[in-house]
Design a protein around this motif. Structure first.
Motif, PDB file in Angstrom:
ATOM      1  N   PRO A 107       3.203   6.247  -7.905  1.00  0.00           N
ATOM      2  CA  PRO A 107       1.955   6.169  -8.682  1.00  0.00           C
ATOM      3  C   PRO A 107       2.148   5.771 -10.137  1.00  0.00           C
ATOM      4  O   PRO A 107       1.177   5.413 -10.811  1.00  0.00           O
ATOM      5  CB  PRO A 107       1.390   7.584  -8.562  1.00  0.00           C
ATOM      6  CG  PRO A 107       2.574   8.455  -8.267  1.00  0.00           C
ATOM      7  CD  PRO A 107       3.476   7.614  -7.435  1.00  0.00           C
ATOM      8  N   SER A 142       0.832  -1.212   0.000  1.00  0.00           N
ATOM      9  CA  SER A 142       0.000   0.000   0.000  1.00  0.00           C
ATOM     10  C   SER A 142       0.862   1.255   0.000  1.00  0.00           C
ATOM     11  O   SER A 142       0.592   2.210  -0.743  1.00  0.00           O
ATOM     12  CB  SER A 142      -0.921   0.007   1.228  1.00  0.00           C
ATOM     13  OG  SER A 142      -1.843  -1.051   1.181  1.00  0.00           O
ATOM     14  N   GLU A 143       1.903   1.250   0.831  1.00  0.00           N
ATOM     15  CA  GLU A 143       2.783   2.416   0.896  1.00  0.00           C
ATOM     16  C   GLU A 143       3.593   2.570  -0.391  1.00  0.00           C
ATOM     17  O   GLU A 143       3.864   3.692  -0.833  1.00  0.00           O
ATOM     18  CB  GLU A 143       3.715   2.307   2.107  1.00  0.00           C
ATOM     19  CG  GLU A 143       3.010   2.404   3.450  1.00  0.00           C
ATOM     20  CD  GLU A 143       2.343   3.754   3.650  1.00  0.00           C
ATOM     21  OE1 GLU A 143       2.927   4.776   3.257  1.00  0.00           O
ATOM     22  OE2 GLU A 143       1.213   3.779   4.184  1.00  0.00           O
ATOM     23  N   ALA A 183      -5.657   3.575   1.538  1.00  0.00           N
ATOM     24  CA  ALA A 183      -4.678   4.212   0.652  1.00  0.00           C
ATOM     25  C   ALA A 183      -5.365   4.911  -0.515  1.00  0.00           C
ATOM     26  O   ALA A 183      -4.879   5.928  -1.011  1.00  0.00           O
ATOM     27  CB  ALA A 183      -3.687   3.165   0.132  1.00  0.00           C
ATOM     28  N   ASN A 184      -6.483   4.337  -0.980  1.00  0.00           N
ATOM     29  CA  ASN A 184      -7.287   4.950  -2.047  1.00  0.00           C
ATOM     30  C   ASN A 184      -6.438   5.279  -3.269  1.00  0.00           C
ATOM     31  O   ASN A 184      -6.389   6.408  -3.750  1.00  0.00           O
ATOM     32  CB  ASN A 184      -7.985   6.214  -1.534  1.00  0.00           C
ATOM     33  CG  ASN A 184      -9.037   6.716  -2.508  1.00  0.00           C
ATOM     34  OD1 ASN A 184      -9.633   5.940  -3.256  1.00  0.00           O
ATOM     35  ND2 ASN A 184      -9.270   8.010  -2.510  1.00  0.00           N
ATOM     36  N   VAL A 185      -5.745   4.255  -3.773  1.00  0.00           N
ATOM     37  CA  VAL A 185      -4.880   4.426  -4.941  1.00  0.00           C
ATOM     38  C   VAL A 185      -5.373   3.510  -6.065  1.00  0.00           C
ATOM     39  O   VAL A 185      -5.785   2.371  -5.815  1.00  0.00           O
ATOM     40  CB  VAL A 185      -3.406   4.113  -4.607  1.00  0.00           C
ATOM     41  CG1 VAL A 185      -2.802   5.226  -3.768  1.00  0.00           C
ATOM     42  CG2 VAL A 185      -3.278   2.789  -3.866  1.00  0.00           C
ATOM     43  N   LYS A 204       1.397   4.208  -3.013  1.00  0.00           N
ATOM     44  CA  LYS A 204       1.251   5.650  -2.781  1.00  0.00           C
ATOM     45  C   LYS A 204       2.523   6.395  -3.178  1.00  0.00           C
ATOM     46  O   LYS A 204       2.458   7.490  -3.739  1.00  0.00           O
ATOM     47  CB  LYS A 204       0.911   5.918  -1.312  1.00  0.00           C
ATOM     48  CG  LYS A 204      -0.506   5.557  -0.934  1.00  0.00           C
ATOM     49  CD  LYS A 204      -0.912   6.168   0.393  1.00  0.00           C
ATOM     50  CE  LYS A 204      -0.201   5.524   1.552  1.00  0.00           C
ATOM     51  NZ  LYS A 204      -0.718   6.036   2.851  1.00  0.00           N
ATOM     52  N   ALA A 205       3.656   5.794  -2.889  1.00  0.00           N
ATOM     53  CA  ALA A 205       4.936   6.456  -3.155  1.00  0.00           C
ATOM     54  C   ALA A 205       5.314   6.444  -4.634  1.00  0.00           C
ATOM     55  O   ALA A 205       6.060   7.315  -5.097  1.00  0.00           O
ATOM     56  CB  ALA A 205       6.049   5.796  -2.337  1.00  0.00           C
TER      57      ALA A 205
END
Length: 214
Positions: free
Chosen positions: A61, A54-55, A85-87, A58-59
């Motif tokens: 995209p 998840s991280e 995270a909503n990615v 986000k890092a």
């Protein structure tokens, strides 16, 4: 350790088919269409509770991520992290990593992450280790020559075994560290286990293996 069933986990997973993909065999060769771009795809095998993947999503995209986890009671926790995270560049598979070739086409991926996998220390269980040659063969089909495998573990025995397995396979090794948190490596994203182990003063081992030409 045997995991307890988490009440309602299966229903929660079924309620989010856009995150935990229900029929990944149907997606084989079509993941670019799923993500609606041609960005590289990285997978984490044994994604656990999902903090790392998840991280990472986000890092980065511009990279698509897929977390693969067999245990339903665990992946439902990863699902919550993905929702938070909503990615758009991340999804999960509630599947066995033994079957990766059923879900991905040849050279459809670019990188494999292996974080804090079960070391399977007994010799008779060697083939279950995710850095055993049989698994390296699968990864090679999916990520091709020059594809990368990134490994992190707290288990020194598994780390040494993996270094030998990678070398014996013909991989080029880089960024090898026997104490990650006291090294110069930058951009590390911790898993839940990593945070726990490092807080106890345990060393974290890390390396990157570049697959050879076959």
């Amino acid at each position: 350790m045997r995991l307890r069933n988490k009440p309602g986990a299966a229903d929660e997973i079924k309620a989010h088919p856009h995150i935990v993909i229900p029929n990944p065999k149907e997606m084989r060769g079509k993941w670019a269409s799923f993500f609606r771009n041609q960005n590289p795809i990285h997978i984490e095998v044994g994604t656990g509770k999902g903090r790392f993947v998840s991280e990472m999503a986000k890092a980065h995209p511009d990279i698509n991520y897929i977390g693969v986890e067999l245990q339903t009671s665990v992946i439902v926790m990863a699902l919550e992290k993905v929702k938070q995270a909503n990615v758009p560049n991340l999804c999960l598979l509630n599947e066995d990593v033994e079957n990766l070739l059923d879900f991905f086409e040849e050279k459809e991926l670019e990188r494999v992450y292996i974080n804090f996998t079960d070391p399977w220390p007994k010799n008779r269980h060697e083939k279950r280790r995710l850095t055993y040659r049989g698994f390296l063969d699968k990864y090679h089909v999916l990520i091709g020559d020059g594809g990368e495998i990134h490994l992190k573990t707290d288990n020194e025995g598994l780390f040494e075994y993996s270094l030998n397995s990678f070398s014996g396979y013909g991989c080029r090794l880089k960024n090898i560290t026997f104490d990650l948190h006291n090294s110069s490596f930058e951009g590390n994203i911790m898993t839940e286990y990593e945070e726990k182990f490092s807080s106890q003063g345990l060393k974290i081992f890390r390396c990157e293996a570049i697959l050879p030409q076959k």
